[in-house]
Design a protein around this motif. Sequence first.
Motif, PDB file in Angstrom:
ATOM      1  N   PRO A 164       0.817  -1.223   0.000  1.00  0.00           N
ATOM      2  CA  PRO A 164       0.000   0.000   0.000  1.00  0.00           C
ATOM      3  C   PRO A 164       0.849   1.270   0.000  1.00  0.00           C
ATOM      4  O   PRO A 164       0.472   2.271  -0.618  1.00  0.00           O
ATOM      5  CB  PRO A 164      -0.831  -0.111   1.282  1.00  0.00           C
ATOM      6  N   PHE A 165       2.009   1.236   0.675  1.00  0.00           N
ATOM      7  CA  PHE A 165       2.891   2.415   0.676  1.00  0.00           C
ATOM      8  C   PHE A 165       3.296   2.781  -0.748  1.00  0.00           C
ATOM      9  O   PHE A 165       3.189   3.937  -1.168  1.00  0.00           O
ATOM     10  CB  PHE A 165       4.152   2.138   1.507  1.00  0.00           C
ATOM     11  N   THR A 166       3.739   1.779  -1.493  1.00  0.00           N
ATOM     12  CA  THR A 166       4.211   2.046  -2.844  1.00  0.00           C
ATOM     13  C   THR A 166       3.067   2.422  -3.769  1.00  0.00           C
ATOM     14  O   THR A 166       3.211   3.305  -4.616  1.00  0.00           O
ATOM     15  CB  THR A 166       4.954   0.813  -3.409  1.00  0.00           C
ATOM     16  N   ALA A 167       1.931   1.741  -3.623  1.00  0.00           N
ATOM     17  CA  ALA A 167       0.771   2.071  -4.456  1.00  0.00           C
ATOM     18  C   ALA A 167       0.348   3.520  -4.227  1.00  0.00           C
ATOM     19  O   ALA A 167       0.109   4.271  -5.178  1.00  0.00           O
ATOM     20  CB  ALA A 167      -0.381   1.119  -4.152  1.00  0.00           C
ATOM     21  N   VAL A 168       0.298   3.930  -2.939  1.00  0.00           N
ATOM     22  CA  VAL A 168      -0.063   5.318  -2.612  1.00  0.00           C
ATOM     23  C   VAL A 168       1.008   6.270  -3.129  1.00  0.00           C
ATOM     24  O   VAL A 168       0.710   7.296  -3.754  1.00  0.00           O
ATOM     25  CB  VAL A 168      -0.229   5.495  -1.080  1.00  0.00           C
ATOM     26  N   GLN A 169       2.261   5.923  -2.865  1.00  0.00           N
ATOM     27  CA  GLN A 169       3.360   6.802  -3.252  1.00  0.00           C
ATOM     28  C   GLN A 169       3.407   7.051  -4.759  1.00  0.00           C
ATOM     29  O   GLN A 169       3.451   8.199  -5.213  1.00  0.00           O
ATOM     30  CB  GLN A 169       4.699   6.206  -2.804  1.00  0.00           C
ATOM     31  N   PHE A 170       3.378   5.977  -5.542  1.00  0.00           N
ATOM     32  CA  PHE A 170       3.474   6.119  -6.991  1.00  0.00           C
ATOM     33  C   PHE A 170       2.252   6.830  -7.565  1.00  0.00           C
ATOM     34  O   PHE A 170       2.364   7.653  -8.473  1.00  0.00           O
ATOM     35  CB  PHE A 170       3.640   4.750  -7.657  1.00  0.00           C
ATOM     36  N   THR A 171       1.073   6.499  -7.038  1.00  0.00           N
ATOM     37  CA  THR A 171      -0.155   7.122  -7.538  1.00  0.00           C
ATOM     38  C   THR A 171      -0.172   8.619  -7.243  1.00  0.00           C
ATOM     39  O   THR A 171      -0.460   9.440  -8.123  1.00  0.00           O
ATOM     40  CB  THR A 171      -1.394   6.448  -6.926  1.00  0.00           C
ATOM     41  N   VAL A 172       0.142   8.978  -5.978  1.00  0.00           N
ATOM     42  CA  VAL A 172       0.174  10.387  -5.597  1.00  0.00           C
ATOM     43  C   VAL A 172       1.234  11.129  -6.410  1.00  0.00           C
ATOM     44  O   VAL A 172       1.005  12.242  -6.890  1.00  0.00           O
ATOM     45  CB  VAL A 172       0.437  10.547  -4.079  1.00  0.00           C
ATOM     46  N   TYR A 173       2.396  10.501  -6.572  1.00  0.00           N
ATOM     47  CA  TYR A 173       3.486  11.132  -7.334  1.00  0.00           C
ATOM     48  C   TYR A 173       3.060  11.425  -8.766  1.00  0.00           C
ATOM     49  O   TYR A 173       3.232  12.545  -9.266  1.00  0.00           O
ATOM     50  CB  TYR A 173       4.726  10.238  -7.335  1.00  0.00           C
ATOM     51  N   GLU A 174       2.517  10.421  -9.437  1.00  0.00           N
ATOM     52  CA  GLU A 174       2.146  10.587 -10.844  1.00  0.00           C
ATOM     53  C   GLU A 174       1.038  11.639 -11.010  1.00  0.00           C
ATOM     54  O   GLU A 174       1.066  12.440 -11.945  1.00  0.00           O
ATOM     55  CB  GLU A 174       1.670   9.245 -11.426  1.00  0.00           C
ATOM     56  N   GLN A 175       0.081  11.654 -10.079  1.00  0.00           N
ATOM     57  CA  GLN A 175      -1.031  12.597 -10.185  1.00  0.00           C
ATOM     58  C   GLN A 175      -0.575  14.036  -9.922  1.00  0.00           C
ATOM     59  O   GLN A 175      -0.957  14.955 -10.649  1.00  0.00           O
ATOM     60  CB  GLN A 175      -2.156  12.209  -9.220  1.00  0.00           C
ATOM     61  N   ILE A 176       0.242  14.223  -8.877  1.00  0.00           N
ATOM     62  CA  ILE A 176       0.729  15.572  -8.575  1.00  0.00           C
ATOM     63  C   ILE A 176       1.656  16.064  -9.683  1.00  0.00           C
ATOM     64  O   ILE A 176       1.604  17.232 -10.087  1.00  0.00           O
ATOM     65  CB  ILE A 176       1.454  15.605  -7.208  1.00  0.00           C
ATOM     66  N   LYS A 177       2.490  15.166 -10.193  1.00  0.00           N
ATOM     67  CA  LYS A 177       3.409  15.540 -11.279  1.00  0.00           C
ATOM     68  C   LYS A 177       2.626  15.983 -12.506  1.00  0.00           C
ATOM     69  O   LYS A 177       2.964  16.993 -13.143  1.00  0.00           O
ATOM     70  CB  LYS A 177       4.317  14.361 -11.636  1.00  0.00           C
ATOM     71  N   VAL A 230       8.721  18.343  -5.411  1.00  0.00           N
ATOM     72  CA  VAL A 230       7.454  18.569  -4.707  1.00  0.00           C
ATOM     73  C   VAL A 230       6.568  17.325  -4.758  1.00  0.00           C
ATOM     74  O   VAL A 230       6.028  16.887  -3.728  1.00  0.00           O
ATOM     75  CB  VAL A 230       6.701  19.779  -5.315  1.00  0.00           C
ATOM     76  N   SER A 231       6.435  16.734  -5.933  1.00  0.00           N
ATOM     77  CA  SER A 231       5.590  15.549  -6.089  1.00  0.00           C
ATOM     78  C   SER A 231       6.127  14.379  -5.271  1.00  0.00           C
ATOM     79  O   SER A 231       5.374  13.693  -4.569  1.00  0.00           O
ATOM     80  CB  SER A 231       5.512  15.151  -7.570  1.00  0.00           C
ATOM     81  N   GLY A 232       7.427  14.172  -5.345  1.00  0.00           N
ATOM     82  CA  GLY A 232       8.046  13.076  -4.600  1.00  0.00           C
ATOM     83  C   GLY A 232       7.959  13.280  -3.101  1.00  0.00           C
ATOM     84  O   GLY A 232       7.667  12.341  -2.350  1.00  0.00           O
TER      85      GLY A 232
END
Length: 300
Positions: free
Chosen positions: A183-196, A212-214
């Motif tokens: 879940p950490f990675t799923a949240v991290q990658f999803t949030v990163y891609e969306q904010i980016k 900022v996104s990372g």
Amino acid sequence: MDGVGEIEYEGLPPNAGLGVNMMAGALAGITEHAVMFPVDSIKTRMQVFATSPAAVYTGIGNAFTRISSTEGMRALWRGVSSVIMGAGPAHAVHFGAYEAVKEMMGGNVQGSQNQWIATSLAGACATVASDALMNPFDVIKQRMQVHESQFRSAFTCAQTVYRTEGLSAFYVSYPTTLTMTVPFTAVQFTVYEQIKSFLNPSGVYSPVTHIVSGGLAGAVAGAVTTPLDVAKTLLQTRGTSTDTEIRYASGMKDAFRIIWERDGLKGFARGLTPRVLTFMPSNALCWLSYEFFKAAIRTD
């Protein structure tokens, strides 16, 4: 082109090649973990259920002052060799798998309705693969980080753990690790891609966007998964404990029960602040390094 600074990173093919992604991931992982290691050491010590008052810390400042004054600054870097040895290969596998699965699932198609699912699934698959490789190195790292650790060499620590506790000691926390990091990675990658995508819809080179996104993605994912990290630390350091109940904890269920009985709900937030403070800058650095190295390697 005269230099890397002129490269339009996002103008590169989204899937730049497995070798490029793996090498970039390895370099990013080593950079991330090495820079933020002292804060991670403090986080580990704050999460351990210590029997000695000397090993109980009330906050980051208190931990930093006491560790540096009684054990020296070098103690905050104890175990970094294990992380460096494991982080390179593990992050290479992680980012290589992530990019491959995301491409296969159509996550690189701009405007695709499948993008959220693709990035989450890619992140989860990447984690399962990389954690299998990294878990033993993480056990060694935490055994070297704890208060009054006798280990000064990752190799000696690995030998001792294997001889006294067997191979299972390196993987007793793996199910808990996966329960946390998927879940950490799923949240991290999803949030990163969306904010980016939100901050930089044109796709032009923007290091600030990656930072900022990372950083935000790391902070959110780190905070959400802290309870599972406390359980993981308990299992990975159980062999150093003089507490019989902790020493013979056999899995996530035992870890959760011990945390609840000893410290209640607040026990699951142990190390929350240093964990967020670790993941916010380290994740920002990791993504910045990854995007940079990917572009630099791709164009050399």
